[in-house]
Design a protein around this motif. Structure first.
Motif, short mmCIF file in Angstrom:
data_model
loop_
_atom_site.label_atom_id
_atom_site.label_comp_id
_atom_site.label_asym_id
_atom_site.label_seq_id
_atom_site.Cartn_x
_atom_site.Cartn_y
_atom_site.Cartn_z
N HIS A 225 65.04 -2.88 55.00
CA HIS A 225 63.90 -2.02 55.26
C HIS A 225 63.54 -1.26 53.98
O HIS A 225 64.21 -1.38 52.95
CB HIS A 225 64.20 -1.06 56.41
CG HIS A 225 65.17 0.04 56.09
ND1 HIS A 225 66.51 -0.03 56.38
CD2 HIS A 225 65.00 1.25 55.50
CE1 HIS A 225 67.12 1.08 56.00
NE2 HIS A 225 66.22 1.88 55.45
N VAL A 252 61.11 -4.58 52.76
CA VAL A 252 59.87 -4.50 53.52
C VAL A 252 59.41 -3.05 53.62
O VAL A 252 60.16 -2.19 54.09
CB VAL A 252 60.03 -5.09 54.94
CG1 VAL A 252 58.67 -5.13 55.65
CG2 VAL A 252 60.62 -6.49 54.88
N LYS A 254 57.34 0.29 54.86
CA LYS A 254 56.88 0.94 56.09
C LYS A 254 57.71 0.64 57.33
O LYS A 254 57.29 0.93 58.44
CB LYS A 254 55.41 0.57 56.38
CG LYS A 254 54.44 0.97 55.29
CD LYS A 254 53.03 0.58 55.68
CE LYS A 254 52.02 0.93 54.59
NZ LYS A 254 50.64 0.55 54.97
N ILE A 255 58.88 0.04 57.16
CA ILE A 255 59.72 -0.20 58.33
C ILE A 255 61.06 0.50 58.14
O ILE A 255 61.48 0.80 57.02
CB ILE A 255 59.94 -1.69 58.63
CG1 ILE A 255 60.86 -2.34 57.59
CG2 ILE A 255 58.62 -2.43 58.73
CD1 ILE A 255 61.34 -3.73 57.98
N ALA A 259 63.37 -1.95 63.08
CA ALA A 259 62.23 -2.86 63.02
C ALA A 259 62.70 -4.31 62.96
O ALA A 259 61.91 -5.23 63.14
CB ALA A 259 61.35 -2.55 61.82
N LEU A 287 54.99 0.74 60.29
CA LEU A 287 54.25 -0.53 60.25
C LEU A 287 53.91 -0.98 61.67
O LEU A 287 54.70 -0.80 62.61
CB LEU A 287 55.09 -1.61 59.56
CG LEU A 287 54.43 -2.97 59.34
CD1 LEU A 287 53.24 -2.84 58.39
CD2 LEU A 287 55.43 -3.99 58.79
N LYS A 291 52.91 -6.76 63.50
CA LYS A 291 53.02 -7.23 62.11
C LYS A 291 54.48 -7.30 61.67
O LYS A 291 54.92 -8.28 61.06
CB LYS A 291 52.22 -6.28 61.19
CG LYS A 291 52.16 -6.72 59.74
CD LYS A 291 51.29 -7.94 59.57
CE LYS A 291 51.00 -8.28 58.12
NZ LYS A 291 50.14 -7.28 57.46
N GLY A 292 55.24 -6.25 61.99
CA GLY A 292 56.65 -6.27 61.63
C GLY A 292 57.41 -7.39 62.31
O GLY A 292 58.25 -8.06 61.68
N TYR A 323 52.74 -11.69 52.80
CA TYR A 323 52.81 -10.32 53.29
C TYR A 323 52.94 -9.34 52.13
O TYR A 323 53.94 -9.33 51.41
CB TYR A 323 54.02 -10.16 54.24
CG TYR A 323 53.92 -11.07 55.44
CD1 TYR A 323 53.09 -10.74 56.50
CD2 TYR A 323 54.62 -12.28 55.49
CE1 TYR A 323 52.98 -11.57 57.61
CE2 TYR A 323 54.52 -13.11 56.59
CZ TYR A 323 53.69 -12.76 57.64
OH TYR A 323 53.58 -13.59 58.73
N GLU A 325 53.52 -6.35 52.37
CA GLU A 325 54.59 -5.38 52.67
C GLU A 325 55.94 -5.81 52.09
O GLU A 325 56.85 -4.99 51.97
CB GLU A 325 54.75 -5.21 54.19
CG GLU A 325 53.52 -4.58 54.88
CD GLU A 325 52.46 -5.61 55.24
OE1 GLU A 325 51.43 -5.22 55.80
OE2 GLU A 325 52.68 -6.82 54.96
#
Length: 333
Positions: A225, A252, A254-255, A259, A287, A291-292, A323, A325
């Motif tokens: 994350h 990744v 925003k997680i 997640a 997120l 999407k996650g 992605y 992210e």
């Protein structure tokens, strides 16, 4: 707040998915976390602020008949969940991975999972495993995995997991494994213990045990994350330096930790805004849940394809690049 029944959409992979639960008992090994006075911590997510009945209102679709013919030759993939967390919290991810052409075997580890009910109705609740015992828990999980692989290679084991197929055994000489949190550490430990596991992915878990120093030969993915990297986790840094085979580390944005479970996706389906439940937001991040979920299952499936030798690196690289992210923190030289 009231909650309506929700059915998880079918995954987008080319294959429909069959689901079945089996109990497998190893009689030659004593579980070190088998106390007579285990405790069960109930209503956990209600305490975090989810409306009563939220998770019970969710169901997912599956084929009524087990796979037959060439489908039984699909690669076997083992999954191990986070500490204290049931495999059921990862069903949607496992279903999506399976739909890409895998037989995914998700494990609940007795005395670790908070509340485990077997198909015969017997119940095992969690032992009070301390931080100091986590390395033992990881090793115990790795032994669980080896036992399950032994069973899946037999006719009786397949009959329990896939009743009615008549198969003599699944293809267990060349399998992959992924896991979340402690399950990710157990993935590395099991891969070190059992050569049948040729590729592994750790989803956001710190590392424990001899494998940190001894490393691995096969392909391995570290999937973290936001801010979970070698810079912030010394066990990842040491483990990475000892990996001898192909390796990749992804981060990744925003997680947060959970997640990598179904939780944010389920909340999205239930239309429960995470931002209104601060304790849950700290667990899953900001997120979008759909999407996650997509990022996790698509990249795991793409890695498995490469790790099991079914594809080149290209499909995995292409999936990662889709992605914004995802950041590639480190890769094989």
């Amino acid at each position: 707040m009231s909650v309506s029944a929700v059915v998880i959409p079918n995954p987008l992979g080319q294959y429909d998915v069959f689901y079945h639960t089996a109990k497998m008992v190893e009689k030659t090994r004593v579980d070190p976390f088998d106390p007579k006075h285990a405790e069960y911590y109930s209503e956990l997510y209600g305490a975090y602020g989810l409306p009563n009945g939220s998770l019970q209102s969710i169901s997912f679709q599956a084929c009524p008949e087990p796979p037959r013919g060439h489908h039984l030759h699909f690669p076997v993939v083992i999954f191990s969940p986070a500490f204290g967390t049931t495999r059921l919290f990862y069903n949607a991810i496992a279903q999506a991975v399976a739909s890409a052409g895998y037989i995914v075997v998700s494990l609940d580890h007795p005395y670790d999972t908070e509340f485990l009910e077997f198909p015969d109705g017997s119940i095992v609740t969690a032992a009070n495993i301390s931080d100091a015992q986590v390395p033992l828990d990881v090793e115990t999980r790795a032994q669980d995995v080896r036992f399950v692989l032994d069973q899946l290679g037999t006719k009786a084991g397949v009959a329990a997991l896939l009743p009615g197929t008549g198969a003599a055994g699944l293809r267990t000489r060349h399998v992959a494994m992924y896991g979340h949190s402690v399950g990710g550490a157990a993935t590395a430990a099991a891969m070190h213990l059992d050569r049948r596991i040729v590729a592994g992915a750790n989803l956001d878990g710190s590392m424990f045990g001899p494998v940190v120093q001894k490393g691995l030969q096969g392909p391995f993915l570290l999937f973290g994350h936001e801010n979970k990297t070698q810079r912030t986790d010394s066990t990842w840094k040491e483990f990475w330096s000892n990996l001898q085979g192909w390796k990749l580390e992804l981060e990744v944005a925003k997680i947060q930790h959970y997640a990598f479970s179904d939780l944010p996706f389920l909340l999205k389906l239930l239309r429960l805004p995470v931002e209104q439940i601060p304790a849950i937001q700290m667990m899953v991040g900001t997120l979008d849940g759909a999407k996650g979920f997509e990022i996790v299952h698509r990249n795991v499936a793409a890695f498995l394809g490469f790790g099991l030798g079914q594809t080149s690196q290209c499909p995995l690289q292409e999936t990662v690049s889709e992605y914004s992210e995802i950041s590639v923190f480190a890769r094989s030289k």
